[in-house]
Scaffold this motif. Structure first.
Motif, short mmCIF file in Angstrom:
data_model
loop_
_atom_site.label_atom_id
_atom_site.label_comp_id
_atom_site.label_asym_id
_atom_site.label_seq_id
_atom_site.Cartn_x
_atom_site.Cartn_y
_atom_site.Cartn_z
N LYS A 135 41.75 41.10 8.72
CA LYS A 135 41.14 40.89 10.03
C LYS A 135 39.85 40.09 9.92
CE LYS A 135 43.11 45.12 11.97
NZ LYS A 135 42.82 46.43 12.63
N SER A 157 40.17 32.56 18.12
CA SER A 157 40.97 32.76 19.33
C SER A 157 42.14 33.72 19.10
CB SER A 157 41.50 31.42 19.85
OG SER A 157 42.55 30.92 19.02
N GLY A 159 41.88 36.39 17.22
CA GLY A 159 41.37 37.72 16.98
C GLY A 159 40.80 37.98 15.60
N GLU A 161 37.98 37.77 12.64
CA GLU A 161 36.56 37.60 12.44
C GLU A 161 36.36 36.70 11.22
OE1 GLU A 161 34.55 41.30 12.00
OE2 GLU A 161 35.54 42.21 13.73
#
Length: 258
Positions: A135, A157, A159, A161
């Motif tokens: 992520k 965009s 999601g 990081e």
């Protein structure tokens, strides 16, 4: 002079449905030094054939020049084994897939090869990162900041990081192909943030797939590269589920495009 008596066989030969069971078509830049070599090493086999066409491309690598390839995609796909179906078509330009759009690349290719699965480096990289459960990511690109910015926005965009985003500042894809494997390893080490879940190395010109496993051993995190991700996706879409950890952790995982 000897007189030859040429004889026609009594019957026509029986034909296999295909010379090879599966077909992967590559659409690559006219200036690309790396994709064909990587795909012959990682994808081609006695079961899977890899067939390539090239499209016009003019350096420098800028969003405008990348976007200019879009009108050539349909005609390029049509030139790969004309009038015959392909199992997968891969468009081998990461930064262009960002500025054109994964969906738009897919639509352009399917206009010529309607039944083929379409793979882009960006979509394949996202699938790879998700397969690892990543992520928060680090990103290394060979591009300028101008060309890298749309890629950063692309991942944000979706999601992800971004813990660290490093650009090498090159604007010629032929120079990107000349970055030595040792340099790729060195920059990958510097580009990896300690709190990131994985490292993505962008650009199909960069020879990062050949050192992905080496980088993973150094940084202790999964590595996804443009060509490693597309090779993985194409293999899995052709039904090849063989684990090849020597190529990197990604080649041990199942594929999903969701």
């Amino acid at each position: 002079m000897q007189t030859l008596d040429l004889t026609l066989a009594s019957r026509m030969p029986k034909l296999d449905e295909r010379p090879l069971e599966k077909r992967v078509g590559l659409i690559i830049l006219a200036t690309d030094h790396t994709t064909e070599v990587d795909f012959q090493r990682m994808v081609a086999s006695e079961r899977i054939g890899v067939y390539t066409t090239r499209i016009p491309y003019a350096n420098p690598v800028t969003p405008e020049n990348l976007r200019a390839m879009q009108p050539s995609l349909t005609s390029a796909a049509a030139l790969i084994l004309p009038d015959e179906p392909l199992d997968v078509v891969m468009y081998s330009c990461t930064s262009a897939s960002v500025v054109i759009g994964d969906a738009e690349v897919g639509a352009a290719v399917r206009a010529a090869k309607p039944n083929a699965a379409v793979v882009t480096p960006t979509a394949a990289a996202v699938s790879g990162l998700k397969a690892f459960g990543a992520k928060r990511i680090s990103v290394l690109t060979p591009y300028t900041i101008e060309t890298s910015k749309p890629m950063a926005d692309y991942f944000l965009s979706l999601g992800f990081e971004i813990a660290r985003f490093t650009c090498l500042g090159l604007n010629d894809d032929r120079e990107m192909a000349r970055i030595s494997p040792d340099e790729i390893v060195a920059f990958a080490r510097q580009a990896t943030a300690p709190d990131s879940d994985a490292l993505f190395i962008s650009c199909t010109a960069v020879r990062a797939a050949s050192v992905a496993a080496e980088i993973e051993a150094i940084i202790g995190k999964p590595v996804v590269t443009s060509n490693l991700a597309t090779a993985w996706a194409c293999l899995r879409l052709c039904g090849n589920e063989t684990a090849r950890p020597e190529l990197g952790r990604l080649m041990t995982l199942a594929y999903s495009d969701r």
